[in-house]
Scaffold this motif. Structure first.
Motif, short mmCIF file in Angstrom:
data_model
loop_
_atom_site.label_atom_id
_atom_site.label_comp_id
_atom_site.label_asym_id
_atom_site.label_seq_id
_atom_site.Cartn_x
_atom_site.Cartn_y
_atom_site.Cartn_z
N ARG A 141 4.85 -20.04 -23.95
CA ARG A 141 5.57 -21.17 -23.15
C ARG A 141 4.42 -22.26 -23.78
O ARG A 141 4.75 -23.25 -24.53
N CYS A 148 7.76 -20.39 -26.91
CA CYS A 148 9.29 -19.82 -25.96
C CYS A 148 8.91 -19.08 -25.13
O CYS A 148 8.22 -19.37 -24.50
N ASP A 149 10.07 -20.34 -24.58
CA ASP A 149 10.24 -19.93 -23.29
C ASP A 149 10.94 -18.63 -22.39
O ASP A 149 11.92 -18.65 -23.01
N THR A 170 12.31 -17.02 -20.37
CA THR A 170 13.49 -16.75 -19.31
C THR A 170 14.84 -17.98 -20.13
O THR A 170 16.35 -17.56 -19.89
N ASP A 171 14.68 -18.01 -21.43
CA ASP A 171 15.52 -18.48 -22.65
C ASP A 171 16.34 -17.08 -23.58
O ASP A 171 15.38 -17.25 -24.47
N LEU A 172 17.07 -17.10 -23.03
CA LEU A 172 16.96 -15.13 -23.80
C LEU A 172 17.54 -15.77 -25.32
O LEU A 172 17.26 -14.90 -25.92
N GLY A 173 17.96 -16.96 -25.36
CA GLY A 173 18.41 -17.40 -26.90
C GLY A 173 17.36 -17.85 -27.65
O GLY A 173 17.67 -17.47 -29.39
N ALA A 174 16.46 -17.87 -27.06
CA ALA A 174 15.38 -18.51 -27.80
C ALA A 174 13.60 -17.13 -28.21
O ALA A 174 13.55 -17.19 -29.01
N LYS A 190 15.43 -14.20 -28.59
CA LYS A 190 15.61 -13.03 -29.46
C LYS A 190 15.55 -14.34 -30.89
O LYS A 190 15.38 -13.46 -31.97
N SER A 191 15.80 -15.30 -30.94
CA SER A 191 14.95 -16.32 -32.23
C SER A 191 13.94 -16.12 -32.58
O SER A 191 13.91 -15.18 -33.87
N ARG A 225 14.59 -16.64 -11.07
CA ARG A 225 13.53 -16.94 -12.26
C ARG A 225 11.75 -16.35 -12.12
O ARG A 225 11.80 -15.92 -12.87
N ASN A 260 13.47 -13.47 -14.13
CA ASN A 260 14.40 -13.61 -15.21
C ASN A 260 12.60 -13.59 -16.40
O ASN A 260 12.51 -13.49 -17.34
#
Length: 258
Positions: free
Chosen positions: A46, A69-70, A72-76, A78-79, A116, A119
């Motif tokens: 992060r 990347c954080d 805890t942001d699963l979309g980020a 994965k990206s 959190r 996560n």
């Protein structure tokens, strides 16, 4: 930072490695350790790690791929793994290192803080494995190393959500080892003791605490980041090709697993 490899794992040369939290503390030591083996390393973090990347490029002649990347942001997340695979080929070594061991009590912790913590400390280990497994299978196999901790084995107080997550990681590791074994994907947990990173020294390492902990170790020397590198490389390498579902402790001799 200075990393001195004690062993060379030839099969890690050019391996596609993905590390969470790979730009500071133990994670930075891991990134450098894999670079020293000739691996292609991508990592997420992060906070800004551009200075570390420049240092590694100057020292090793090539830079790790840093993807902000954080986790805890699963979309980020994965990206980021997709970016790593596009740059280096399918990820065949996944190191789930990122964690947050901030201290807290039972009564002063609410639902949001609990969620959190998990996560950060547990959930990513599942979803990074989910993302990496198909590519590992297509590549003929891979290795997942999940960083747990001896904290739950010692029954440490002062951060119950963290201890819960670290215990959960070993259970997840065992389950994934069974599930992914038919695809030649090995999953192991690495259990560090109290590694005296700069964060630990700044926040929690008092002279009294250091002395008391050292008295619990069989080896009378505090752990540093370097001590974790070669154990991780071993688990990533085919040197440990028939080792899966295990918990490898590196703590100076405080706990036992058998």
């Amino acid at each position: 930072m200075t990393a001195t490899p004690y062993a060379t794992f030839h099969d890690l040369k050019d391996a596609s490695v993905f590390i969470t939290g790979g730009g500071s503390g133990i994670g930075a030591a891991l990134t450098e350790g894999f670079l020293a083996q000739g691996a292609q390393v991508a990592f997420v973090q992060r906070s800004d790690a551009s200075g570390f990347v420049a240092e590694m490029e100057e020292k090793h002649g090539r830079a790790p791929l840093f993807i902000p990347c954080d986790i805890t942001d699963l979309g980020a997340l994965k990206s980021a793994m997709e970016q790593a695979a596009a740059a280096h080929g399918p990820v065949t070594v996944l190191v789930n290192n990122a964690a947050n061991d901030s201290r807290h009590g039972l009564q002063d912790y609410d639902e949001e803080a609990w969620n959190r913590s998990l996560n950060i400390n547990l959930r990513p280990h599942f979803f990074t494995a989910q993302q990496a497994a198909p590519g590992m299978k297509a590549a003929g196999g891979g290795a997942i190393i999940n960083f747990s901790s001896v904290s739950y084995m010692m029954g440490n107080a002062g951060y119950p959500a963290y201890v819960t997550a670290k215990a959960g990681i070993t259970g997840l590791t065992r389950g994934l080892a069974r599930e992914l074994g038919p695809d030649n994907i090995r999953v192991n947990a690495l259990m560090p003791g109290w590694v005296l990173t700069q964060r630990q020294m700044d926040l929690w390492a008092t002279p009294e605490g250091l002395k008391a902990h050292l008295e619990q170790q069989c080896l009378p020397e505090h752990l540093v980041e370097q001590d974790i590198i070669d154990g991780t490389l071993f688990l990533a390498s085919k040197t440990s090709r028939m080792m899966t579902g295990q918990a490898l402790v590196i703590d100076g001799g405080v706990v036992v697993t058998g």
